[in-house]
Every structure is written in C-alpha cells, then in structure tokens.
Design a protein around this motif. Sequence first.
Motif, PDB file in Angstrom:
ATOM      1  N   GLN A 189       0.859  -1.182   0.000  1.00  0.00           N
ATOM      2  CA  GLN A 189       0.000   0.000   0.000  1.00  0.00           C
ATOM      3  C   GLN A 189       0.901   1.241   0.000  1.00  0.00           C
ATOM      4  O   GLN A 189       1.938   1.255   0.670  1.00  0.00           O
ATOM      5  CB  GLN A 189      -0.916  -0.012   1.228  1.00  0.00           C
ATOM      6  CG  GLN A 189      -1.828  -1.245   1.307  1.00  0.00           C
ATOM      7  CD  GLN A 189      -2.938  -1.238   0.249  1.00  0.00           C
ATOM      8  OE1 GLN A 189      -3.216  -0.211  -0.352  1.00  0.00           O
ATOM      9  NE2 GLN A 189      -3.547  -2.394   0.019  1.00  0.00           N
ATOM     10  N   ASP A 238      -2.517 -15.352  -4.197  1.00  0.00           N
ATOM     11  CA  ASP A 238      -2.017 -14.293  -5.087  1.00  0.00           C
ATOM     12  C   ASP A 238      -1.117 -14.958  -6.115  1.00  0.00           C
ATOM     13  O   ASP A 238      -0.381 -15.898  -5.795  1.00  0.00           O
ATOM     14  CB  ASP A 238      -1.203 -13.255  -4.296  1.00  0.00           C
ATOM     15  CG  ASP A 238      -1.055 -11.945  -5.053  1.00  0.00           C
ATOM     16  OD1 ASP A 238      -1.629 -10.930  -4.612  1.00  0.00           O
ATOM     17  OD2 ASP A 238      -0.349 -11.931  -6.092  1.00  0.00           O
ATOM     18  N   ASP A 287      -9.266  -8.007  -2.664  1.00  0.00           N
ATOM     19  CA  ASP A 287      -8.587  -6.731  -2.939  1.00  0.00           C
ATOM     20  C   ASP A 287      -7.973  -6.799  -4.333  1.00  0.00           C
ATOM     21  O   ASP A 287      -6.752  -6.851  -4.489  1.00  0.00           O
ATOM     22  CB  ASP A 287      -7.506  -6.513  -1.857  1.00  0.00           C
ATOM     23  CG  ASP A 287      -6.782  -5.180  -2.011  1.00  0.00           C
ATOM     24  OD1 ASP A 287      -7.245  -4.330  -2.787  1.00  0.00           O
ATOM     25  OD2 ASP A 287      -5.738  -5.001  -1.344  1.00  0.00           O
TER      26      ASP A 287
HETATM   27  C1  LIG Z   1      -4.325  -4.267  -5.133  1.00  0.00           C
HETATM   28  S1  LIG Z   1      -3.102  -5.513  -4.908  1.00  0.00           S
HETATM   29  C2  LIG Z   1      -3.523  -6.045  -3.281  1.00  0.00           C
HETATM   30  C3  LIG Z   1      -2.445  -6.736  -2.482  1.00  0.00           C
HETATM   31  C4  LIG Z   1      -2.670  -6.907  -1.004  1.00  0.00           C
HETATM   32  N1  LIG Z   1      -4.043  -7.206  -0.645  1.00  0.00           N
HETATM   33  C5  LIG Z   1      -2.156  -5.735  -0.225  1.00  0.00           C
HETATM   34  O1  LIG Z   1      -2.961  -4.986   0.362  1.00  0.00           O
HETATM   35  O2  LIG Z   1      -0.934  -5.520  -0.165  1.00  0.00           O
HETATM   36  C6  LIG Z   1      -3.653  -6.749  -5.989  1.00  0.00           C
HETATM   37  C7  LIG Z   1      -2.897  -8.043  -5.961  1.00  0.00           C
HETATM   38  O3  LIG Z   1      -3.601  -8.952  -6.814  1.00  0.00           O
HETATM   39  C8  LIG Z   1      -2.680  -9.812  -7.449  1.00  0.00           C
HETATM   40  N2  LIG Z   1      -3.429 -10.345  -8.610  1.00  0.00           N
HETATM   41  C9  LIG Z   1      -3.962  -9.669  -9.652  1.00  0.00           C
HETATM   42  N3  LIG Z   1      -4.701 -10.488 -10.422  1.00  0.00           N
HETATM   43  C10 LIG Z   1      -4.650 -11.736  -9.860  1.00  0.00           C
HETATM   44  C11 LIG Z   1      -5.225 -12.992 -10.172  1.00  0.00           C
HETATM   45  N4  LIG Z   1      -6.018 -13.156 -11.240  1.00  0.00           N
HETATM   46  N5  LIG Z   1      -4.971 -14.034  -9.366  1.00  0.00           N
HETATM   47  C12 LIG Z   1      -4.168 -13.890  -8.276  1.00  0.00           C
HETATM   48  N6  LIG Z   1      -3.610 -12.707  -7.915  1.00  0.00           N
HETATM   49  C13 LIG Z   1      -3.853 -11.644  -8.691  1.00  0.00           C
HETATM   50  C14 LIG Z   1      -1.468  -8.951  -7.690  1.00  0.00           C
HETATM   51  O4  LIG Z   1      -0.298  -9.749  -7.774  1.00  0.00           O
HETATM   52  C15 LIG Z   1      -1.469  -8.031  -6.452  1.00  0.00           C
HETATM   53  O5  LIG Z   1      -0.642  -8.554  -5.428  1.00  0.00           O
END
Ligand SMILES: C[S@@+](CC[C@H](N)C(=O)[O-])C[C@H]1O[C@@H](n2cnc3c(N)ncnc32)[C@H](O)[C@@H]1O
Length: 355
Positions: A189, A238, A287
């Motif tokens: 974040q 993730d 998220d």
């Molecule tokens: C907005 S970030 C949120 C990360 C975490 N919740 C945080 O607050 O630090 C979105 C995350 O989604 C992962 N991501 C995006 N698309 C994905 C998918 N289809 N499957 C798994 N992970 C995914 C990215 O690698 C990233 O870490």
Amino acid sequence: MTAAVELQITDVAFGGKGVAHANGKAVFVPYVIDGETVSASITREHKKFLEAELESIVTASPHRVEPRCPYFGRCGGCVYQHIDYERQLALKWRQVKETLRRIGGLKEPPMRPFIPSPIEYEYRNRITVHVRDGAVGFFRRESNKLLDIERCPIALNEVNAQLAELRGSRPRDGHYTLRASAAPRVFTQANDAVAAAMLDLVDRLLGSATGTLIDAYCGAGFFSKRLRGRFGKVIGIDWDQHAIAVAREDANENETYVAVDVETELGARLQSIAPASDGGNSAVIADPPATGLSKMILETLIEHRPTQLVYVSCNPATLARDLVTLKQSFRIDSITPLDMFPQTAEIEVVADLHA
Ligand SMILES: C[S@@+](CC[C@H](N)C(=O)[O-])C[C@H]1O[C@@H](n2cnc3c(N)ncnc32)[C@H](O)[C@@H]1O
C-alpha cells in the motif's frame, strides 16, 4: 481551438474534470472547482460531450488554493492540488456515491464518512518513474511524452532522495520503482497512514468473525497477517510468487499461502468450507487490481456465498459494476471511501457485504 466561452462549473466528475454545460452538451474542463465561473476554449467536440481547456478564472471558488508542485497542470499525476483538502474529500465522496448510483444501481448507497489521509503531501512511500532519452519523470497529462521531474511533492523525502540518486546515475531507458527504505519489492500500500487506517477498518468490519478467512489477492499478506490471530484458518491467494514467498516467511501453522490465479483457486477453497446454512463460517477479503472481479469470480462468490465479503477496491467504477451482481446474493452494509492518494483522482473504497 475555438474562441473562449464562459462556463459555470456545476460539478467535478470522477477523474478530476469539472463539468459545465454549453450548446446542450456536457463540457469537461480540468483544474476547475464546482461553483466557479471560468473562461475556457473548446478543444474537442464529441457526439455527446465537449472537452475544454481552462483559459482563466472569472469567479474563483473559496476552496481554490495555490498548488505546491511546479509541474501541476502538466504532469499526469495530480489533479486536485488547486482545491483545499476538505473540498477534495467532499468531491470524492460525492463521486463514489454517484458512481454507485449510476453504475451500481444503488438508490441510497450506505455511505460512511471519508477516512482522510493525515498527510496531504509527502505521503507516497513508492513512485514509479520512467526514463527515456535522458528524461526521468512521469508521463505528461493525457500524453505518452515524458515530463522531466526533479522532485515529486506527494512522495516521501526518502523517495525523492532516491529520485535524485537515479537522476545522477545516467540510468538506461525503462521503468524504475523507487521505494522508501525497507519496503519489499512486491505490491505494498502506497500511503502508510491510510493503509494502517484501512487495516483497522477491515478488522472492525470483520467484527467477531471466526472460522476461515480467505484473503484473495493477498499480496504479501497485508490483511491476513493482522487477522490471523482470530481465525481458525487463513488462506492467502495471489499469483505473484515473490509476494507469496514474503507472506510465507513468518506464517503460523494456521496460515496457508498459494501462488495461483484467484480464478482457479477460490471456488475449490470455498467449497471445502461448509456453507453458512450448515453452520460454516467464512469470510473473504477481495482486494483485486483496478479491473475488479471477473465474471467467473463473481459467479464463484454467489455460488458459495461466504458469510461475509469485504471488497477492497481501488476503482469505484468496477466496484459499482461488480456490486450489480453481488447485491443479488449479499446485503451491502456499508461503503467506506479512504483517501489513499490526496491530490490525485484515485479513491480507495471498502465495501462490507453479508450473505
Ligand atoms: C491491489 S493488490 C492487493 C495486495 C494486497 N491485498 C495488499 O494490500 O498488499 C492486488 C494483488 O492482486 C494480485 N493479482 C492480480 N490479479 C490476480 C489474479 N487473477 N490471481 C491472483 N492474484 C492476482 C497482484 O499480484 C497483487 O498482489
């Protein structure tokens, strides 16, 4: 470019542009404030709306302030440095509500007050700059041309020190993410104080939830690390292997982190938990990136119906789109916007849904 026209600004739309009306069409003008009268020149005419550039302010809003950044107006990053902070929050709050009404079909979205950033400038713990032909900086507004930047006033001093270092090192063309000292090289974040407030909020919203927590799009486990003490089982998903490796480093026995696509994993994980109607207790934190949840994920959530779904969104428009589907199976208890990125158009929103 046409001759200047006088416009009454009635609103500021999501994205930051002011809204006025001329020739029976909406006109979008950047760097203005609702309530202002401005002189602007129409730069593009579309079928349903017009675009204009600000020429001069005829009657200024009492909320108008001096921008702190010399690049403001040219840089593609900030859009609200000319508006006092309280008004920025009021405008963003209204934008979330209107987006949920218009796209989400929610007549009266259960909006909570904005969680502000305690710091209005110098809050970003990371920035990504681009290097091309000796220029180091951000893209210009609505352009793929680079604007050479010496200092970014919304970034922490530590990050600006790194920018100065990069500029002095004759870097090769490419993209460089500059981070405040100890941050890991995975998604984190960007505003520490608001991230802490968001953790408190999600913790509070989950109230007395126990059972299994699925942290979908978990990154390095930002949410699950805080919540692992009270859930019997925590599953983080993730597809970023580096983030999952960081999350696993200090994992307790009740935590599992899997490096896969949420699409392929969520259904199976939810299926292994008894449904709420049979006494099962599950909470999902989702998220996702700005694109929101896919059709398949939405169908999975509706089919398996976790007891609680906390949807953390960085894009009110995709959140609103997804709520159209989710509201068929979930009750929306609250919508809380958070100002992770003061001075910019970005808005973070946490929606609390219950089966
Ligand atoms: C907005 S970030 C949120 C990360 C975490 N919740 C945080 O607050 O630090 C979105 C995350 O989604 C992962 N991501 C995006 N698309 C994905 C998918 N289809 N499957 C798994 N992970 C995914 C990215 O690698 C990233 O870490």
